[in-house]
Design an enzyme around this catalytic site. Structure first.
Site, PDB file in Angstrom:
ATOM      1  N   CYS A 129      30.631  37.239  43.508  1.00 22.19           N
ATOM      2  CA  CYS A 129      29.423  37.477  44.687  1.00 22.19           C
ATOM      3  C   CYS A 129      28.180  36.770  44.595  1.00 22.19           C
ATOM      4  O   CYS A 129      27.964  35.634  44.278  1.00 22.19           O
ATOM      5  CB  CYS A 129      29.726  38.829  45.248  1.00 22.19           C
ATOM      6  N   HIS A 172      35.604  40.612  45.120  1.00 22.17           N
ATOM      7  CA  HIS A 172      35.444  41.508  44.051  1.00 22.17           C
ATOM      8  C   HIS A 172      36.553  42.264  43.351  1.00 22.17           C
ATOM      9  O   HIS A 172      37.033  43.141  43.833  1.00 22.17           O
ATOM     10  CB  HIS A 172      34.696  42.765  44.811  1.00 22.17           C
ATOM     11  N   GLU A 181      36.187  43.925  40.795  1.00 26.04           N
ATOM     12  CA  GLU A 181      35.888  45.295  40.242  1.00 26.04           C
ATOM     13  C   GLU A 181      36.240  46.402  41.506  1.00 26.04           C
ATOM     14  O   GLU A 181      36.318  47.541  40.970  1.00 26.04           O
ATOM     15  CB  GLU A 181      34.479  45.412  39.881  1.00 26.04           C
TER      16      GLU A 181
END
Lengths: 741, 230
Positions: free
Chosen positions: B86, B203, B205
């Site tokens: 990002c 993302h 994560e």
């Protein structure tokens, strides 16, 4: 140091500017034994405003229950309340309004509302883990209504997204009552270990006051007094602050780091309404001390600022730090690491005075207790006549719709019921890596890393219900927020609240405020949820009309095992669907009556015994792993609740043999408190029924999950079509386009 | 495997990324500060999401000039893996470690929602253990993910298999509806010519634990671990 009382009595115009009455001016003069000078007048006006001094609401707020063994910090003690959630952890939370600024400049007004509530939380030493926003807009078919709504949503997203705090919930309602006076209530929730709780008290004479963060400018002067007078539209843009979320992110990290790495910080206080004035006065008030400020050390962003302007500036992203004597440099070193400017601007004293000096000259000298104890007002509580007019609803005079499906789709497309996704997809609701139940469910659910627990969060409040019956509306705000939390399986623990009302000097609005607080108190006692913090926003009026009285409740719940959580979506073909609860659906005050018949009338009801029982039942069923889904049955009644669970789970509903409860529209779209739509595998049916019987909660079978249609009573619509109408309703309204419904 | 998550002023996915690298992927992960000048001890550098320097000027523009970026360049020049997620991707673009630039999303709004990505190349350390054409469900959260590049640059990406991820529909097919931001050619992630520097808008994560709604992000960490072991 003495001040020579040479000042002429202020003109009416000056008093209006500082929002003091002539009587309050005389009262202040008596307390001081001399007339206040202009700087002092501004300070007194700010501290005695409703926003800071709660002069009309304080006598009423004491009725809310605020004590429980798990309450660590109750309302009014610090910047936010705190509760123990076990495992040595505490949750800190508060909700606050930014209605008036948002009416003038929606993007920055809403953004700085978020910024302010975030500071209230990290001031306590807690890391903010969630934001929620309770919003009320005027009609969206009006260009200005859309400008305000889109600007407010944009501002909330801009600030929260940049901060990296997820916006996980909230609600939105649209009504003509909020035209010109939208409501923006921002709630923040923080997490910390008990021993990290930090006070905002300025204690210990000789300790140093450090101002850190943004430079002080002329923005926002009189923001607090502005929020305490009628008709924001008549005011001007200069009172609205401009936010800098990047600066606030640095402040957040620096403040938490300084608390973690040194013990030199004795107190932290954010600069909110009335800026340096309230932050220094409230800190001294909590410490039972005095403070001396040297304004020449306050970094400015504009030249030629007067002491009056410096004291009342509401420039955002500033904090006041109380550091141990001689250790300011240890604190300032961390701020410098984060690129933040800080200055020692004063000291704690034993005088009990706020002493403001500008290059050695006394600019103001006022007793702290005089400023923290604003005069309070109470008025007789008289039931206003309008309640009799709106309180009756003659069902015989209300035609049943020819085609209930048309009414159903109209409801699904309405901005009060349609999917909130067009709003929450603009908010980062996942950052933090804790969001287990994202926006769109009954309550948001966040895991607590390092424990098996999760916390559930919901905001609720219904202006229409409160308008029709302030007591029921107040009670329902507590009940519904707790019910939403219970629907995830979590146990409601405590709440924060924001009371958005009209002018307390108007008898009808004062009655609404008083009765709504009574209703909240009754429900809070029944559900055993104490208040831990709150905010009051009065004078919400536009063009002389008060808004619908709108108490907003932010409820916290705890789920001991996050794995036990329950969602709202139907999950398995063949599951049985039932309604739990004794509430009988009524058209009184319903969304259906408002949207389809354009009427706001009737007598809403709530039975708190039923409410407690149904919430306890649903939590027990969820803990027993018996349910596939649980969803609060609220706006739009049973038909809408079934549709929402169907959309969430992408499963159809077979409920054509719906048991009737009064006439058809009442059965489908009637509303009541204390009802929950659940689904469960057939094999669990006997256990569910037994648990309901044990708690004496009525269980009404409704149908089964399955297929790709919504067959509800005589209605039969494809799931895809209904979902399209529901998903596009708010998006089209915000874009100024007609709904396909 | 030793990893560093670089913290710029305004980074806000640094803690989430460190949590997943340490507690899910089992790496030895630490933070690196934007003013640091050495990253010699680590195998992997991750530039996390957020709003470095408030996204003022242009996203990633100021962070790209931080002292730590010299160390990141050295790390990349040694052929070691760098992943920008990002805002981290935006920083890599501004630093010139990856080609192209970001525009405001075509919706003109910030978007936080789940998307589907197709793995277009497994010839990077971030995708080595994924299947070619595998569809991953990962969330996005950005206002500026509308990737652009000049026609020659796009040809370069195509000709050298440097498009790593594309936005697709859940069944793996490309469609305008599946592209959440207007990115050219539905591009969600790319790599450099040496293939060790990868930037991606979604993302991973946030999708590495079942409790948060999905574990497809683990494909990225599994790949990095596998590539390091190889």
């Amino acid at each position: 140091m003495t001040l020579t009382p040479t000042h002429e009595p202020p003109s009416d115009e000056v008093l209006r500017e500082v929002a003091l009455t002539r009587d309050e001016y005389h009262f202040a003069t008596d307390l001081l034994d001399r007339p206040p000078n202009p700087v002092e007048l501004g300070i007194i006006g700010g501290m005695w405003s409703e926003h800071c001094g709660y002069k009309h609401s304080r006598p009423l707020l004491g009725r809310l229950p605020s004590e429980a063994p798990h309450v660590l910090i109750g309302p009014g003690e610090e910047n936010a309340g705190a509760v123990d959630i076990g495992h040595g952890l505490a949750i800190v939370m508060k909700v606050e309004s930014h209605n008036h600024p948002s009416a003038v400049e929606p993007f920055q007004g809403a953004a700085t509302g978020v910024g302010g509530i975030l500071r209230d939380i990290f001031t306590m030493g807690a890391r903010p883990i969630a934001l929620l926003d309770s919003l009320r807009f005027g009609p969206l078919d009006d260009r200005r209504g859309r400008y305000l709504a889109n600007g407010i949503v944009g501002g909330i997203g801009w600030y929260g997204n940049c901060m990296g705090v997820p916006t996980v919930g909230g609600e939105v309602q649209v009504s003509a009552s909020y035209r010109g006076n939208p409501l923006v209530n921002a709630m923040c929730v923080g997490l910390l270990e008990h021993e990290q709780l930090t006070s905002a008290a300025a204690s210990g004479a000789g300790n140093e006051l450090i101002l850190v963060g943004a430079d002080t400018g002329r923005d926002g002067i009189h923001g607090a007094t502005f929020a305490s007078v009628d008709d924001p539209e008549a005011s001007h843009r200069g009172v609205v602050q401009v936010g800098n979320p990047f600066m606030e992110k640095l402040l957040l990290e620096a403040c938490l780091e300084v608390l973690q790495t040194t013990d030199a910080v004795l107190g932290l206080q954010d600069l909110g309404a009335t800026g340096l004035t309230s932050s220094s006065v409230e800190s001294a008030g909590r410490g039972g001390t005095g403070v001396v400020l040297h304004l020449e050390h306050v970094a400015r962003r504009a030249s030629g600022m007067t002491p009056y302007e410096v004291m009342l500036s509401e420039s955002q992203e500033r904090m006041l730090v109380v550091a141990a004597r001689g250790r300011a440099h240890e604190v300032q070193r961390v701020f410098t690491k984060w690129g933040l400017h800080s200055d020692v601007i004063g000291q704690v004293t034993e005088t009990g005075l706020l002493e403001v000096r500008d290059n050695g000259h006394a600019a103001a000298t006022l007793p702290v207790t005089m400023l923290t104890d604003a005069p309070t007002y109470t008025y007789p509580v008289e039931r206003p006549a309008y309640l009799d007019e709106v309180g009756s609803l003659d069902l015989d005079a209300l035609p049943e719709p020819d085609d209930p499906t048309t009414a159903f789709l109209q409801l699904l497309a309405s901005p009060n019921i349609a999917s909130r996704r067009p709003i929450y997809r603009q908010y980062d609701h996942m950052v933090g890596a804790n969001t287990v139940i994202a926006p769109g469910g009954d309550a948001a659910l966040l895991r607590i890393k390092g424990t098996p627990m999760a916390v559930a969060l919901s905001t609720d409040g219904n202006g229409r219900t409160t308008y029709l019956d302030p007591f029921v509306g107040g009670a329902a705000a507590i009940a519904e927020s707790a019910r939403n939390v219970s629907c995830t399986g979590a146990r409601p623990l405590a709440f924060t609240n924001c009371l958005n009302f009209g002018s307390p000097e108007q008898p009808a609005a004062y009655y609404q405020l008083s009765r709504a607080i009574d209703g909240m108190a009754a429900a809070a006692r029944a559900l055993e949820t104490p208040v831990i913090s709150g905010n009051v926003s009065l004078y919400n009026e536009s063009g002389g009309e008060a808004i619908w009285p709108t108490p907003v409740v932010g409820m916290l719940g705890v789920l001991d095992e996050a794995e036990w959580r329950c969602g709202m979506g139907f999950a398995n073909d063949g599951d049985e669907i039932a309604v739990l609860g004794a509430g009988r659906p009524r058209l009184d005050g319903s969304e259906y009556l408002s949207i389809v018949h354009d009427r706001v009338a009737g007598q809403p009801e709530i039975n708190l015994v039923d409410e407690v029982a149904v919430q306890r039942l649903v939590r027990e069923l969820i803990a027993g792993r018996l349910l596939s889904s649980a969803h609060d049955c609220s706006d739009g009644g049973l038909a809408v609740a079934l549709a929402e669970s169907a959309f969430a789970g992408r499963c159809g509903v077979r409920a054509s043999d719906l048991p009737m409860s009064g006439r058809l529209d009442q059965t489908l779209f009637g509303e009541s408190q204390s009802r929950i739509v659940v689904s469960y595998p057939p094999l669990a049916g006997a256990a569910v029924a037994a648990a309901a019987a044990t708690l004496s909660v009525p269980l009404t079978p409704v149908g089964t999950v399955g297929g790709n249609r919504l067959s509800i009573g005589p209605m039969d619509v494809s799931l895809a079509r209904a979902e399209q109408v529901w998903s596009q309703g708010l998006e089209l309204a915000l874009a100024g386009q007609a709904s396909p419904g | 495997m030793n990893a560093a998550v670089v913290v710029f002023p305004g980074s806000n996915c640094d803690a989430d990324t460190l949590h997943v690298l340490s507690n899910v992927a089992g790496m030895h992960a630490r933070y690196a500060w934007h003013a640091d000048t050495a990253l010699d001890d680590v195998d992997l550098v991750v530039l996390p999401g957020g709003f470095s320097h408030g996204d003022y000027l242009r996203t990633g523009a100021m962070a790209a000039r931080a002292p730590v970026m010299t160390a990141v360049r050295d790390h990349a020049a040694r052929g070691r893996p760098v992943l920008g997620i990002c805002n981290g991707f935006q920083i890599l673009l501004e630093a010139g470690l990856l080609p192209g630039a970001m525009l405001l999303n075509d919706s003109t709004q910030f978007r936080c929602e789940w998307t589907h990505l197709r793995v277009e190349s497994t010839q990077t350390p971030c995708t080595s253990a994924a299947g070619n054409g595998q569809v991953l469900r990962l969330p996005i959260a950005h206002a500026e993910g509308n990737y652009v590049i000049d026609p020659d640059g796009l040809d370069q990406l195509h000709d050298h298999d440097r498009v790593v991820f594309r936005y697709v529909s859940p069944d793996g097919k490309r469609s305008a509806h599946a592209n959440p931001n207007g990115a050219i050619d539905d591009i969600a992630g790319i790599c450099n010519a040496a293939r060790n520097v990868v930037g991606m808008m979604p993302h991973p994560e946030r999708a590495s634990e079942a409790a948060l709604g999905g574990e497809d992000g683990r494909a990225i960490w599994d790949s990095l671990l596998a590539a390091a072991g190889a």
